[in-house]
Design a protein around this motif. Sequence first.
Motif, PDB file in Angstrom:
ATOM      1  N   ASN A  76       1.942  -8.154  -6.963  1.00  0.00           N
ATOM      2  CA  ASN A  76       2.605  -8.764  -8.096  1.00  0.00           C
ATOM      3  C   ASN A  76       1.819 -10.003  -8.798  1.00  0.00           C
ATOM      4  N   GLU A  77       1.614  -9.716  -9.960  1.00  0.00           N
ATOM      5  CA  GLU A  77       0.950 -11.065 -10.720  1.00  0.00           C
ATOM      6  C   GLU A  77       2.021 -12.061 -11.279  1.00  0.00           C
ATOM      7  N   ASN A  78       1.696 -13.168 -10.838  1.00  0.00           N
ATOM      8  CA  ASN A  78       2.543 -14.226 -11.089  1.00  0.00           C
ATOM      9  C   ASN A  78       2.376 -15.164 -12.365  1.00  0.00           C
ATOM     10  N   GLY A  79       1.026 -14.794 -12.793  1.00  0.00           N
ATOM     11  CA  GLY A  79       0.778 -15.297 -14.112  1.00  0.00           C
ATOM     12  C   GLY A  79       0.364 -14.391 -15.206  1.00  0.00           C
ATOM     13  N   THR A  80      -0.695 -15.017 -15.845  1.00  0.00           N
ATOM     14  CA  THR A  80      -1.302 -13.969 -17.147  1.00  0.00           C
ATOM     15  C   THR A  80      -2.599 -13.315 -16.848  1.00  0.00           C
ATOM     16  N   ALA A  81      -3.194 -13.293 -15.599  1.00  0.00           N
ATOM     17  CA  ALA A  81      -4.248 -12.577 -15.307  1.00  0.00           C
ATOM     18  C   ALA A  81      -4.001 -11.172 -15.622  1.00  0.00           C
ATOM     19  N   THR A  82      -5.316 -10.709 -16.143  1.00  0.00           N
ATOM     20  CA  THR A  82      -5.462  -9.203 -16.409  1.00  0.00           C
ATOM     21  C   THR A  82      -6.677  -8.672 -15.292  1.00  0.00           C
ATOM     22  N   ALA A  83      -7.229  -9.509 -14.588  1.00  0.00           N
ATOM     23  CA  ALA A  83      -8.421  -9.064 -13.772  1.00  0.00           C
ATOM     24  C   ALA A  83      -7.924  -9.632 -12.269  1.00  0.00           C
ATOM     25  N   TRP A  84      -8.415  -8.774 -11.215  1.00  0.00           N
ATOM     26  CA  TRP A  84      -8.012  -9.384 -10.032  1.00  0.00           C
ATOM     27  C   TRP A  84      -9.374  -8.826  -9.208  1.00  0.00           C
ATOM     28  N   ASP A  85      -9.651  -9.581  -7.926  1.00  0.00           N
ATOM     29  CA  ASP A  85     -10.719  -9.299  -7.371  1.00  0.00           C
ATOM     30  C   ASP A  85     -10.037  -9.061  -5.707  1.00  0.00           C
ATOM     31  N   LEU A  86     -10.757  -7.924  -5.301  1.00  0.00           N
ATOM     32  CA  LEU A  86      -9.908  -7.465  -4.043  1.00  0.00           C
ATOM     33  C   LEU A  86     -11.194  -7.327  -2.919  1.00  0.00           C
ATOM     34  N   GLU A  87     -10.677  -7.885  -1.592  1.00  0.00           N
ATOM     35  CA  GLU A  87     -11.688  -7.539  -0.548  1.00  0.00           C
ATOM     36  C   GLU A  87     -10.799  -6.888   0.669  1.00  0.00           C
ATOM     37  N   ALA A  90       0.768  -1.320  -0.086  1.00  0.00           N
ATOM     38  CA  ALA A  90       0.074   0.035  -0.160  1.00  0.00           C
ATOM     39  C   ALA A  90       0.811   1.176   0.111  1.00  0.00           C
ATOM     40  N   SER A  91       0.751   2.048  -0.842  1.00  0.00           N
ATOM     41  CA  SER A  91       1.323   3.309  -0.957  1.00  0.00           C
ATOM     42  C   SER A  91       0.473   4.656  -1.271  1.00  0.00           C
ATOM     43  N   ALA A  92       1.335   5.709  -1.299  1.00  0.00           N
ATOM     44  CA  ALA A  92       0.471   7.091  -1.718  1.00  0.00           C
ATOM     45  C   ALA A  92      -0.833   7.198  -0.627  1.00  0.00           C
ATOM     46  N   LEU A  93      -0.562   6.739   0.808  1.00  0.00           N
ATOM     47  CA  LEU A  93      -1.455   6.896   1.836  1.00  0.00           C
ATOM     48  C   LEU A  93      -1.884   8.256   1.897  1.00  0.00           C
ATOM     49  N   THR A  94      -3.309   8.331   2.071  1.00  0.00           N
ATOM     50  CA  THR A  94      -4.217   9.564   2.310  1.00  0.00           C
ATOM     51  C   THR A  94      -5.040   9.244   3.516  1.00  0.00           C
ATOM     52  N   SER A  95      -5.665  10.415   4.027  1.00  0.00           N
ATOM     53  CA  SER A  95      -6.740  10.128   5.057  1.00  0.00           C
ATOM     54  C   SER A  95      -7.803   9.487   4.631  1.00  0.00           C
ATOM     55  N   SER A  96      -7.944   9.106   3.525  1.00  0.00           N
ATOM     56  CA  SER A  96      -9.139   8.206   2.990  1.00  0.00           C
ATOM     57  C   SER A  96      -9.052   6.905   2.318  1.00  0.00           C
ATOM     58  N   GLY A  97      -7.848   6.761   2.095  1.00  0.00           N
ATOM     59  CA  GLY A  97      -7.435   5.623   1.204  1.00  0.00           C
ATOM     60  C   GLY A  97      -5.793   5.217   0.982  1.00  0.00           C
ATOM     61  N   ALA A  98      -5.715   4.272  -0.332  1.00  0.00           N
ATOM     62  CA  ALA A  98      -4.062   4.502  -0.379  1.00  0.00           C
ATOM     63  C   ALA A  98      -4.257   3.573  -1.882  1.00  0.00           C
ATOM     64  N   ASP A  99      -3.183   3.537  -2.451  1.00  0.00           N
ATOM     65  CA  ASP A  99      -2.822   2.942  -3.861  1.00  0.00           C
ATOM     66  C   ASP A  99      -2.290   1.307  -3.393  1.00  0.00           C
ATOM     67  N   LEU A 100      -3.336   0.399  -3.614  1.00  0.00           N
ATOM     68  CA  LEU A 100      -3.087  -1.095  -3.323  1.00  0.00           C
ATOM     69  C   LEU A 100      -2.400  -1.557  -4.419  1.00  0.00           C
ATOM     70  N   HIS A 115      -3.614  -2.782 -11.840  1.00  0.00           N
ATOM     71  CA  HIS A 115      -3.184  -2.340 -10.305  1.00  0.00           C
ATOM     72  C   HIS A 115      -1.897  -1.504 -10.681  1.00  0.00           C
ATOM     73  N   PRO A 116      -1.619  -0.672  -9.705  1.00  0.00           N
ATOM     74  CA  PRO A 116      -2.107  -0.491  -8.167  1.00  0.00           C
ATOM     75  C   PRO A 116      -3.616   0.086  -8.636  1.00  0.00           C
ATOM     76  N   TYR A 117      -4.409  -0.212  -7.508  1.00  0.00           N
ATOM     77  CA  TYR A 117      -5.888   0.061  -7.423  1.00  0.00           C
ATOM     78  C   TYR A 117      -5.994   1.172  -6.466  1.00  0.00           C
ATOM     79  N   THR A 118      -6.409   2.597  -6.867  1.00  0.00           N
ATOM     80  CA  THR A 118      -6.513   3.689  -5.788  1.00  0.00           C
ATOM     81  C   THR A 118      -7.727   3.469  -5.095  1.00  0.00           C
ATOM     82  N   TRP A 119      -7.965   3.041  -3.842  1.00  0.00           N
ATOM     83  CA  TRP A 119      -8.953   2.971  -2.842  1.00  0.00           C
ATOM     84  C   TRP A 119      -9.174   4.124  -2.162  1.00  0.00           C
ATOM     85  N   THR A 120     -10.156   4.674  -2.267  1.00  0.00           N
ATOM     86  CA  THR A 120     -10.647   6.042  -1.317  1.00  0.00           C
ATOM     87  C   THR A 120     -11.868   5.889  -0.460  1.00  0.00           C
TER      88      THR A 120
END
Length: 514
Positions: free
Chosen positions: A304-315, A291-301, A335-340
């Motif tokens: 590292n992708e180890n295969g060939t996937a081009t989509a990801w699920d996040l909980e 997690a980087s670029a932390l803010t008071s409401s989120g971060a860039d999550l 990714h990174p995914y900016t979560w706010t």
Amino acid sequence: MVVSPSCLAPSALTATNITATGANLGWTANGVGTAWDIEIGVTGFVPTGTPSFNDVTSNPYAWTGGAATTTYQFYVRADCGMDNTATSAWAGPFSFTTPCATIVPTFPYTVPFTTAAAPNTPPTCWSNPLASGGEQWRIATTTPLTGNYPPSVADHTSGTGALAWLDGSADILPNQLITPFIDISALPSATVGFWFLSNNTTNTVLHTIKMDVWNGTAWVNMITYAGNSASWVELSGIVPSGIPSVTNFRIVGVADPLGTSSGNYFYNDLFVDDFFIRQTPSCPAPNSLSASALTSSGADLNWNENGTATAWDLEIGPSGFTPTGTPTFNDLGAHPYTWTGGSPATAYSFYVRSDCGMDNVDVSTWTGPFSFTTLCAVEVPNYTQNFNTFVPNCWNRGTGPITGPTTLGTSGWRNDGFGNIGTTGSATVEIFSTGGQEWILTPLFNLSAGGYELNFDVALTAWNGTGADVIEADDAVYLMQSTNGGTTGPRSTRGTTPIRHRTRATTSPSMFQL
């Protein structure tokens, strides 16, 4: 048997090319003999004088009758007349230990450290060498482990078993925890990794954990990771092409190169458990969450992708939440995914999986949790702080010169009663000793609307008493304002407010305005 004075005994016995089942047994021949007798057995055996191998003509002699991880000793004599008609005295014993045999495991293969022993003995057939100027991995066989940081670490397997760890507070020194040779030829593609825990919330740059694989001549890096997690996180990688099918692996802790002293990393202990090797799934799991670029409401999550996937699920949820397996965000395309969606100064954890078939048709296992804490919100006055708790939420402490603190997290400021009356409700610092440069830092404020004034109460007393006192010539207390929005630490600006020029102060509150 005849011992001939003219038949000189061998000397300088050796054992080379030691394998799990034998070794090349060598010696220096000191006479004219061209044949030798050898007697060998498990260390401690009583020699009989009857050769185990009679009239051998090769030096060294390739012995193959041993067992793995066993210590042997051998004796040798010259046979100058053949068939023991004129022999020398026996020389020896010389001792050596056979290594572990190559492990041919059933997959998935896991090493939960249950065969390790305190303080530094690794699992069976692993090695934990003490490098020159370095350190060994420590072994805890009873967990939760206390007296370190985090203050209570349960092993990943059962919560009460064994784990390996490095004490980061003493500065990480050269180290390596090495597996035996393992045959991975049964796996078309091998994924190798371990579980890792480290939760240093004090420093912005952390010690690193890495895993390498042996390519026959050198170590090749597979995993490099530096991150915080209050819970165990799985780290893994796919064995690269070109690696021999019989190989070994090592886990290494690497010191943050920016560290300046052991005190900076008191909270950066590194913990490892449950080394594993398994078949790489068709949809491999991501790793190296961050997690980087932390803010008071989120971060860039990120991950590292180890295969060939081009989509990801996040909980994602507050740290300690129980994951449901239902994505909070489904089929993320980048990714990174900016979560706010977070709140200020709050700890969150997230999990991520690769979605190789879209819409959850072919998904990897979940990886995580990775934990982080959002930043404090920027305060907009009116604002009041009564110091009923210490350190107040979103305040900080530090030490360093008047140009700004160089180390954050601790200082001489502490909780006390105002004017030494009571024990809570104010922040206090003692100035009777020399050399102290102690900071207490507010949250960031947005003063763009203008028209604000700053008021605070101050009392000066004698040490450990309530009577009035004076500030001496070598002491000062400054009120400082950042000139850069707090991005690189406080700096002096207009109107520093020294009170060392005051010749007296009473224990009743004195009001100052800025």
